[in-house]
Write an enzyme that holds these catalytic residues in place. Structure first.
Site: not given
Ligand code: GDP
Ligand code: IMO
Ligand code: MG
Length: 440
Positions: A33, A35-36, A60-62, A149, A239, A254, A319, A348
């Site tokens: 998470d 910010g990939k 979950g890539h946003t 997950t 991940q 994972t 959370p 930020d």
């Molecule tokens: P990922 O799994 O690595 O793709 O990251 P997630 O999407 O799970 O979580 C990253 C969160 O941070 C998302 O809600 C993005 O929209 C947000 N995000 C990404 N880059 C930035 C940043 O530079 N600043 C802020 N405030 N939010 C960001």
């Molecule tokens: P992205 O790509 C954050 C965590 C789970 C758990 C552990 C094992 O969005 O960054 P799994 O379901 O893979 O067997 O769970 O890994 N986990 C993540 N945490 N971001 C993810 O993906 C994750 N994918 C799995 O919360 O601790």
């Molecule tokens: Mg994510």
């Protein structure tokens, strides 16, 4: 922006790329998470091909496309660029029904995925309702829950290693799919019950086969051909490196190889094709699920960062645990993956704090001060962080421009991170949109 052209010896934000390497790999450098999604979407503007190489719909890539939010779990985060190919390679695990839902969602965003634009590896393994059942069952134990997950990831990779898995190329053919189901019935007494209890999920699983069939191909061979032709390739990790099955905080990890080397193994792509190795880290740290987290905050600052950063899982809505930036772990990740540069994201969110901290060592009750990340998760769990403290910054960070445009205290923070991890910070994230980025 992404270094790839053989002739031009282009640079990524000021760092020389390997001139002969057409591929850049981007990994999560913490516990996920980071910010990939946003950065892959942004960097993908300059490439020909984006490849997801591991994980499944646990990710979950946003990203934001024209101000509209979309969360991708299975598809690569580069699909929003015209004229570009996306691929899922052998090391990925695929939930077929989920993938179809996501392709339909992408269509609502105007992305028409054709077999020329999306290559699904016939070698990738398939997540079935059986695997999801097993994941749920294992997680319901009173001891040893990982906080997964519950998307069936561990059991699917387990079946792959046990050589009882179902590959995508076999899943799409009803004959080989039925043969696999028959094998499962023989192997597992509980399978029949799961078949009966989850009939809706099995129906969706069956229905997706026909829809995905036209996309299933020898993706790896196609990717290697693209690399030989010097097409620009972006390899998308899911991940994070600290969730890697071998080099992460086992067993709280994972089940795949999340690091840069995982891309080579997944595709069957020689490491010499990879130039840039980028790791993305937040200016702080988050973690979802169980496992050690030395810099975790349980105070008001932690709550503030979680609220401001909207730190809720993009897949499960849980959370996220929040803490200060851990330079011991980040240096370790940089070393394990040979990172050529770091993207420091969500800077930020740190704005407005009186002071900011970075962990530069750990203190263990028996082993004393540790400068290196311990391999033993129990040792890590007993560690307290040793921090350096720096003044925070109150001025908003500029949303675009150069890293040198940051307020002085933020620049000092970036410099301290670089010093303690021994790796340059090439880009800084300043918001959730594509353009919210600072470069060197
Ligand atoms: P990922 O799994 O690595 O793709 O990251 P997630 O999407 O799970 O979580 C990253 C969160 O941070 C998302 O809600 C993005 O929209 C947000 N995000 C990404 N880059 C930035 C940043 O530079 N600043 C802020 N405030 N939010 C960001
Ligand atoms: P992205 O790509 C954050 C965590 C789970 C758990 C552990 C094992 O969005 O960054 P799994 O379901 O893979 O067997 O769970 O890994 N986990 C993540 N945490 N971001 C993810 O993906 C994750 N994918 C799995 O919360 O601790
Ligand atoms: Mg994510």
């Amino acid at each position: 922006m992404i270094a790839t052209s053989k002739d031009s010896k282009t640079v990524v934000a000021g760092v020389n790329s390997t001139p002969d390497a057409p591929a850049t790999v981007l990994i999560g450098a913490q516990w996920g998470d980071e910010g990939k999604g946003k950065w892959i979407d942004s960097l993908a503007a300059d490439v020909d091909l984006v490849v997801r190489y591991q994980g499944g719909n646990n990710a979950g890539h946003t990203l934001y496309v024209d101000g509209k939010k979309i969360v991708l779990h299975q598809l690569p985060s580069g699909i929003f660029h015209e004229g570009q190919v996306s691929a899922l390679a052998a090391g990925v695990v695929v939930n077929p029904a989920q993938l179809v839902i996501e392709m339909d969602k992408a269509a609502e965003f105007g992305v028409k995925l054709t077999p020329n634009r999306l290559w699904l590896s016939g070698r990738a393994h398939v997540i079935t309702p059986w695997h999801i059942f097993l994941d749920e069952q294992r997680e319901s134990r009173s001891h040893g829950a990982i906080g997964t997950t519950k998307r069936g990831i561990g059991p699917t990779y387990s079946d792959k290693a046990a050589r009882t898995g179902l590959r995508l190329g076999h899943y799409i053919k009803s004959e080989t799919r039925t043969r696999w189901v028959k094998q499962m019935r023989e192997l597992h007494p509980e399978f029949n019950k799961v078949w009966a209890d989850r009939s809706e999920a099995w129906a969706a699983f069956e229905a997706a086969a026909e829809k995905l069939a036209p996309f299933v191909t020898d993706a790896e061979s196609n990717i290697r051909a693209a690399a030989r032709e010097f097409k620009k390739i972006l390899l998308e990790g899911a991940q994070g490196a600290l969730l890697d099955i071998d080099h992460g905080t086992y067993p709280y990890v994972t089940s795949s190889t999340t690091g840069a080397a995982g891309a080579c193994q997944s595709i069957g792509l020689s490491p010499h094709f990879i130039g840039q190795r980028l790791g993305i880290a937040k200016g702080y740290v988050t973690r979802v699920g169980a496992g050690p987290f030395p810099t975790e905050l349980h105070d008001e600052i932690g709550k503030t960062l979680a609220a401001k950063g909207q730190e809720f899982g993009a897949t499960t809505g849980r959370p996220r645990r929040v803490g200060w930036l851990d330079a011991v772990a980040l240096r370790y990740v940089s070393e394990v993956n040979g990172l050529s540069g770091v993207i420091l994201n969500k800077m930020d969110i740190l704005t407005g704090l009186k002071e900011v901290k970075i962990a530069v060592a750990y203190r263990h009750p028996e082993l004393g001060e540790l400068r290196e990340m311990p391999w033993d998760t129990e040792v890590l769990d007993a560690c307290e962080p040793v921090y350096i403290s720096m003044p925070g910054w109150q001025d908003q960070v500029p949303s675009s421009g150069r890293i040198s445009d940051l307020p002085k205290a933020a620049r000092d923070f970036v410099a301290a991170v670089e010093e303690h991890i021994g790796t340059p910070v090439l880009m800084v994230g300043t918001g959730p949109n594509r353009s919210d980025a600072l470069y060197r």
